[in-house]
Scaffold this motif. Structure first.
Motif, short mmCIF file in Angstrom:
data_model
loop_
_atom_site.label_atom_id
_atom_site.label_comp_id
_atom_site.label_asym_id
_atom_site.label_seq_id
_atom_site.Cartn_x
_atom_site.Cartn_y
_atom_site.Cartn_z
N VAL A 30 23.74 30.82 32.43
CA VAL A 30 24.67 31.85 32.87
C VAL A 30 23.99 33.20 32.63
N PHE A 31 23.85 33.99 33.68
CA PHE A 31 23.25 35.31 33.60
C PHE A 31 24.36 36.35 33.63
N LEU A 32 24.36 37.25 32.65
CA LEU A 32 25.37 38.30 32.59
C LEU A 32 24.82 39.60 33.17
N SER A 33 25.72 40.49 33.52
CA SER A 33 25.32 41.75 34.14
C SER A 33 24.54 42.65 33.19
N ASP A 34 24.66 42.43 31.87
CA ASP A 34 23.91 43.25 30.91
C ASP A 34 22.52 42.69 30.60
N GLY A 35 22.14 41.60 31.30
CA GLY A 35 20.82 41.01 31.12
C GLY A 35 20.78 39.83 30.18
N ALA A 36 21.88 39.55 29.49
CA ALA A 36 21.93 38.41 28.57
C ALA A 36 21.95 37.10 29.37
N LYS A 37 21.39 36.05 28.77
CA LYS A 37 21.37 34.72 29.38
C LYS A 37 21.91 33.71 28.37
N TYR A 38 22.72 32.79 28.84
CA TYR A 38 23.24 31.72 28.00
C TYR A 38 22.92 30.38 28.65
N CYS A 39 22.26 29.51 27.91
CA CYS A 39 22.00 28.15 28.36
C CYS A 39 23.14 27.30 27.82
N VAL A 40 23.90 26.68 28.72
CA VAL A 40 25.12 25.97 28.33
C VAL A 40 25.09 24.52 28.80
N VAL A 41 25.99 23.72 28.22
CA VAL A 41 26.03 22.29 28.56
C VAL A 41 26.88 22.01 29.80
N GLU A 42 27.76 22.92 30.18
CA GLU A 42 28.63 22.71 31.33
C GLU A 42 27.83 22.79 32.63
N THR A 43 28.32 22.12 33.66
CA THR A 43 27.68 22.19 34.97
C THR A 43 28.14 23.46 35.69
N VAL A 44 27.46 23.79 36.76
CA VAL A 44 27.84 24.95 37.56
C VAL A 44 29.26 24.77 38.10
N ASP A 45 29.60 23.59 38.56
CA ASP A 45 30.94 23.34 39.09
C ASP A 45 32.02 23.51 38.03
N GLU A 46 31.74 23.07 36.80
CA GLU A 46 32.71 23.25 35.71
C GLU A 46 32.92 24.72 35.40
N ILE A 47 31.86 25.49 35.42
CA ILE A 47 31.97 26.93 35.14
C ILE A 47 32.76 27.62 36.23
N VAL A 48 32.48 27.27 37.49
CA VAL A 48 33.23 27.85 38.60
C VAL A 48 34.71 27.52 38.49
N ALA A 49 35.04 26.29 38.12
CA ALA A 49 36.44 25.89 37.95
C ALA A 49 37.10 26.68 36.83
N ARG A 50 36.40 26.92 35.74
CA ARG A 50 36.96 27.68 34.62
C ARG A 50 37.20 29.14 35.01
N ILE A 51 36.27 29.70 35.79
CA ILE A 51 36.45 31.07 36.26
C ILE A 51 37.65 31.14 37.18
N ARG A 52 37.76 30.19 38.10
CA ARG A 52 38.89 30.15 39.02
C ARG A 52 40.21 30.03 38.26
N ASP A 53 40.26 29.14 37.27
CA ASP A 53 41.49 28.95 36.50
C ASP A 53 41.85 30.19 35.69
N ALA A 54 40.84 30.87 35.13
CA ALA A 54 41.09 32.08 34.35
C ALA A 54 41.64 33.18 35.24
N ARG A 55 41.08 33.33 36.42
CA ARG A 55 41.57 34.37 37.34
C ARG A 55 42.96 34.03 37.87
N ALA A 56 43.22 32.77 38.13
CA ALA A 56 44.55 32.36 38.57
C ALA A 56 45.59 32.61 37.48
N ALA A 57 45.23 32.37 36.23
CA ALA A 57 46.14 32.64 35.11
C ALA A 57 46.42 34.13 34.99
N ASP A 58 45.40 34.96 35.20
CA ASP A 58 45.59 36.41 35.16
C ASP A 58 46.54 36.87 36.26
#
Length: 73
Positions: A30-58
């Motif tokens: 995961v690349f952030l806008s401030d240049g930070a990088k995070y290597c994570v265990v989740e797949t790209v699809d799982e991350i997209v689903a979490r982002i979608r769910d977070a925005r829907a909750a908002d």
């Protein structure tokens, strides 16, 4: 905020608005806008689903606040 697990096993929370891009080969990074990088265990699809769910909750929370918590008649 979405919760992710780093490859080291640490839990982290990331603001979805700060995510610039996510790459999935061979590890998910995961690349952030401030240049930070995070290597994570989740797949790209799982991350997209979490982002979608977070925005829907908002959006749902804003709708409830706008309606004053009242039920539609």
């Amino acid at each position: 905020m979405i919760g992710l697990i780093r490859r080291t096993g640490e839990y982290c929370r990331i603001d979805p608005d700060d995510i610039e891009r996510v790459e999935g080969h061979p590890d998910t990074v995961v690349f952030l806008s401030d240049g930070a990088k995070y290597c994570v265990v989740e797949t790209v699809d799982e991350i997209v689903a979490r982002i979608r769910d977070a925005r829907a909750a908002d959006i749902t929370a804003c709708w409830v606040l706008d309606r004053g918590g009242r039920q539609a008649r």
